[in-house]
Scaffold this motif. Sequence first.
Motif, PDB file in Angstrom:
ATOM      1  N   ARG A 208     -25.999  69.204 122.112  1.00  0.00           N
ATOM      2  CA  ARG A 208     -26.563  70.564 122.204  1.00  0.00           C
ATOM      3  C   ARG A 208     -28.085  70.572 122.403  1.00  0.00           C
ATOM      4  N   ARG A 213     -30.595  74.983 130.807  1.00  0.00           N
ATOM      5  CA  ARG A 213     -29.931  75.994 131.617  1.00  0.00           C
ATOM      6  C   ARG A 213     -29.473  75.365 132.929  1.00  0.00           C
ATOM      7  N   TRP A 238     -19.002  75.798 120.202  1.00  0.00           N
ATOM      8  CA  TRP A 238     -19.739  76.628 121.152  1.00  0.00           C
ATOM      9  C   TRP A 238     -19.321  78.093 121.081  1.00  0.00           C
ATOM     10  N   ASP A 242     -18.686  82.995 123.959  1.00  0.00           N
ATOM     11  CA  ASP A 242     -20.053  82.748 124.420  1.00  0.00           C
ATOM     12  C   ASP A 242     -20.135  81.918 125.689  1.00  0.00           C
ATOM     13  N   VAL A 243     -18.982  81.522 126.241  1.00  0.00           N
ATOM     14  CA  VAL A 243     -18.980  80.739 127.469  1.00  0.00           C
ATOM     15  C   VAL A 243     -18.001  81.362 128.460  1.00  0.00           C
ATOM     16  N   ARG A 244     -18.230  81.090 129.726  1.00  0.00           N
ATOM     17  CA  ARG A 244     -17.304  81.516 130.776  1.00  0.00           C
ATOM     18  C   ARG A 244     -16.559  80.285 131.252  1.00  0.00           C
ATOM     19  N   LEU A 245     -15.356  80.075 130.729  1.00  0.00           N
ATOM     20  CA  LEU A 245     -14.585  78.880 131.047  1.00  0.00           C
ATOM     21  C   LEU A 245     -13.947  79.053 132.419  1.00  0.00           C
ATOM     22  N   PHE A 257     -17.786  75.049 131.835  1.00  0.00           N
ATOM     23  CA  PHE A 257     -18.691  76.187 131.797  1.00  0.00           C
ATOM     24  C   PHE A 257     -20.105  75.692 132.089  1.00  0.00           C
ATOM     25  N   VAL A 259     -24.121  76.204 131.197  1.00  0.00           N
ATOM     26  CA  VAL A 259     -25.021  76.748 130.204  1.00  0.00           C
ATOM     27  C   VAL A 259     -25.952  77.753 130.872  1.00  0.00           C
ATOM     28  N   GLU A 260     -25.993  78.945 130.329  1.00  0.00           N
ATOM     29  CA  GLU A 260     -26.813  80.018 130.924  1.00  0.00           C
ATOM     30  C   GLU A 260     -28.170  80.098 130.220  1.00  0.00           C
TER      31      GLU A 260
END
Length: 260
Positions: A208, A213, A238, A242-245, A257, A259-260
């Motif tokens: 982590r 990004r 995570w 909070d993530v877009r898989l 995903f 990281v944004e």
Amino acid sequence: MASAPGARFAGMADEHRYRIHRPASQVQAEARESILRYMQDSPVPRDELLDQLPLFSSRHALGRVFMMQALYERILDVHGAVLVFGVRWGRDMAILQTLRAILEPNNTARRIIGFDTFSGFPAVSDQDGGNQVGDFGVPPGYAQVLESILHQRDVEDGNLYPRREIVEGDVVESLPRWLREHPETVIAMAYFDMDLYEPTRAALDAIRPHVTRGTLVGFDEASHPLYPGETVALREAWGLPDVRLQRTRFAGTPSFFVVE
């Protein structure tokens, strides 16, 4: 007279049986066995065989290459290393090695680091379903064989800067130690194929502070009923909301995903 590279490991795969889940109908299994026989008895000349391997490769194997390419193309403008968690025979290390040479030959900073026990699952937890200690192991000494194979691939490609490393051991211990030894590490891509809860959770926590990004985090068995521990680790470390898989069109199970 010196023996051929890897000769002392001949027959290892036959002497060690490993549990693999490969659903197939009887007809498919027979066709696969037939293709294997054709490959073993192939009349293709020895000096052409490496270039003709797609003739025998399965749809799954070729799809794996396309899938890895789709992921790799997403990090071409992201600085940092590629970490592979779960190496086994080294298929993904070889694919990534080739993709780096083809897609970004001038990126001398891109390292590819593979982590594995090379002895199979060291332990299983309640989150891991019916998996067993020792599943997906390889014969003793194989990590050195793999390093030799990858080295020869670099030589054959004319790559003078391998920027590659294999880290043997339980990732729960080996990854934090490796990161302490390499505090400069920025991770462009981390791909998880360890199947289990504990090492996946530990590695997700450890990486982590080293992501940025644009970092791509991939999973081989997220949402897979046979390997629930990987999904539990992702959810806890995570958080799924909070993530877009996402997934690619080339393989059914792998996901990722960014990281944004």
